[in-house]
Design an enzyme around this catalytic site. Structure first.
Site, short mmCIF file in Angstrom:
data_model
loop_
_atom_site.label_atom_id
_atom_site.label_comp_id
_atom_site.label_asym_id
_atom_site.label_seq_id
_atom_site.Cartn_x
_atom_site.Cartn_y
_atom_site.Cartn_z
N GLU A 161 -25.42 28.09 82.13
CA GLU A 161 -25.10 26.80 82.75
C GLU A 161 -26.28 25.82 82.74
O GLU A 161 -26.70 25.33 83.80
CB GLU A 161 -24.61 26.99 84.18
N GLU A 376 -18.06 33.96 83.14
CA GLU A 376 -17.85 33.93 84.59
C GLU A 376 -16.51 33.31 84.92
O GLU A 376 -16.11 32.31 84.33
CB GLU A 376 -18.92 33.08 85.31
C1 BG6 Z 1 -22.18 29.74 88.53
C2 BG6 Z 1 -23.47 30.48 88.41
O1 BG6 Z 1 -22.51 28.41 88.72
O2 BG6 Z 1 -21.32 30.01 89.55
C3 BG6 Z 1 -23.62 31.63 89.37
O3 BG6 Z 1 -23.76 30.86 87.10
C4 BG6 Z 1 -23.01 31.23 90.71
O4 BG6 Z 1 -24.96 32.00 89.43
C5 BG6 Z 1 -21.53 31.05 90.49
O5 BG6 Z 1 -23.29 32.08 91.76
C6 BG6 Z 1 -20.74 30.70 91.74
O6 BG6 Z 1 -21.24 29.55 92.34
P1 BG6 Z 1 -21.55 29.51 93.86
O7 BG6 Z 1 -22.24 28.21 94.09
O8 BG6 Z 1 -20.24 29.57 94.57
O9 BG6 Z 1 -22.40 30.70 94.15
#
Ligand code: BG6
Length: 470
Positions: A161, A376
């Protein structure tokens, strides 16, 4: 059915799970520093201990094995393996042990090289991503990783990201180094990530490491949907997509920036970098050698026209999980994010929209025709332990719908290699603390032993994997 060799996975990142922030020779990263500054993170939470995966990785891998996971995506902590340019053997040993344990248990390791924990020293010395000096330092780091692990690891994600950490670090000011409204620096640092990605791909491809391995980078993608069929909303959508989607993916996977967006930023005086013909060649060559597109998909966004006069501007997002009224945000004269009446929102006001994933996969296939790793996707929620169990049916529902959305794209001819749920265990959410949970495995962060408890979603994913791979 999914393809037999489909990689059913789950993901994490070093700072969010490992803990052990200052032991065995690990040097501080920018996040070790940032989280200690009062007011920067939710209730001052940090990753000093996190899930203590550094000490508990064997227990965690045993759970992955029990679940039947096919791949585990994790990141390497740069400051754990390199100490002032010298290799820190203890840090390398940790990753060798983790990788060996995964392989022994038939789990394919998938490594992210950069998941935001830049060595603090590089930020202090030359502003980290602000300088092209980062390229040489990153390549030295990548080389150590490739040298050590290329015979064991097939899947490499260079950047995680890059669009998020630069925007949050230079526009919203909520990630280190915490600058606000520095659009030119945001665009420049993002550009440097693209150069680093490109040089790293070339190093991997030309350095003798390409042992049937694959390399790519993961971009956070939030596709837009026009609020109406009106020409104004449709133009707003086009602009949103150029600036917030194609800007990121084109430079990584084509080696050029989209024209309208480039001209727009240039007219605004926001482009403070040059692309030499050598850079141009590097970017294009690397794009043609990149093996897959990594995407982190969480949500879509509804887009509408945003007049120049009295239009809404940038807003900060929800980090406390107290669901609130939708707040419009955007760029006056271009577009704004508006409430979508057709979807549900999470407690952190994130849109739940599985169809947006199918749409994203289609767009990427159309534009780049490369295999895709969903690196993800997941649901951050408050989980409750009731009689020693966690009934997270809302998470099962979320994941199941996104898997169907993935399948719909596969059926249309998109090549998807992997689907990694964020996350395997509960872990630290950068800005939202430990209360925003994503894992299949619950961790009691109040208990110093950090006991692990399998959630209902754990058993559900276990069954799903078994049914798909029998
Ligand atoms: C992504 C990242 O942005 O989303 C992760 O790669 C992150 O590291 C995940 O934890 C979820 O986002 P958040 O802000 O809800 O933890």
């Amino acid at each position: 059915m999914f393809p037999k060799d489909f990689l059913w996975g789950a993901a994490s990142a070093a700072y969010q799970v490992e803990g052990a922030w200052n032991i065995d020779g690990k040097q501080p990263s920018i996040w070790d520093e940032w989280t200690k500054i009062p007011g920067k993170t939710f209730e001052g939470t940090n990753g000093d201990i996190a899930a203590d995966h550094y000490h508990k990785f064997e227990e965690d891998v045993a759970l992955m094995k029990e679940m039947g996971l096919k791949t585990y995506r994790f990141s390497i902590s740069w400051t754990r393996i390199l100490n002032d340019g010298k290799v820190n053997q203890k840090g390398l040993d940790f990753y060798h042990n983790l990788i060996d344990t995964l392989i022994k248990n038939d789990i394919e390791p998938m490594i992210t090289l950069y998941h935001w924990d830049l060595p603090k020293k590089l930020q202090d010395t030359y502003g980290g991503w602000e300088s092209t000096r980062i390229i040489e330092d990153f390549l030295a780091y990548a080389k150590v990783c490739f040298d050590a692990f290329h015979t064991k690891v097939k899947y490499w994600i260079v950047m995680n990201e890059p669009n998020i950490f630069t925007y949050q670090g230079y526009v919203l000011g909520v990630h280190p180094p915490g600058d606000v409204n520095q659009m030119a620096l945001f665009l420049k640092t993002f550009h440097h990530t693209a150069l680093v990605h490109a040089h790293t791909v070339l190093l991997y491809k030309n350095g003798g490491y390409n042992n049937k391995g694959m390399i790519g980078s993961s971009i956070a993608l939030t596709p837009g949907i026009a609020r109406s069929e009106s020409p104004k909303d449709k133009v707003a959508l086009d602009r949103y997509m150029e600036l917030n989607f194609n800007w990121y993916t084109d430079i990584y996977f084509k080696g050029t920036y989209p024209k309208w967006a480039w001209n727009y930023y240039q007219e605004q005086g926001m482009i403070d970098f040059e692309i030499s013909s050598q850079d141009n060649d590097t970017l294009k060559q690397a794009a043609s050698l990149t093996d897959f597109i990594g995407i982190n998909y969480y949500q879509s966004t509804m887009i509408a026209d945003n007049p120049y006069e009295d239009g809404v501007g940038v807003k900060m997002f929800n980090t406390d999980g107290k669901k609130r009224e939708f707040e419009e945000s955007g760029i006056p004269g271009l577009f704004k994010h508006v409430e979508n009446p057709n979807v549900e929102y999470t407690d952190w006001n994130w849109v739940v929209d599985p169809a947006g994933l199918t749409h994203t996969l289609r767009l990427l296939k159309e534009a780049y025709n490369l295999p895709i790793v969903i690196s993800e996707n997941g649901l951050g929620a408050f989980d409750q332990v009731v009689d020693g169990k966690i009934h997270d049916d809302y998470r099962i529902d979320f994941i199941e719908k996104h898997i169907h959305a993935t399948k719909a794209a596969i059926d249309e001819g998109v090549e998807v290699l992997a689907y990694c749920v964020w996350s395997f265990t509960d872990l630290l959410s950068w800005l939202n603390g430990y209360q925003k949970r994503y894992g299949f495995v619950y961790i009691d962060f109040e208990d110093p032993n950090l006991p692990r408890i399998k959630k209902d979603s754990f058993y559900w994913y276990q069954k799903l994997i078994a049914s798909q791979t029998e």
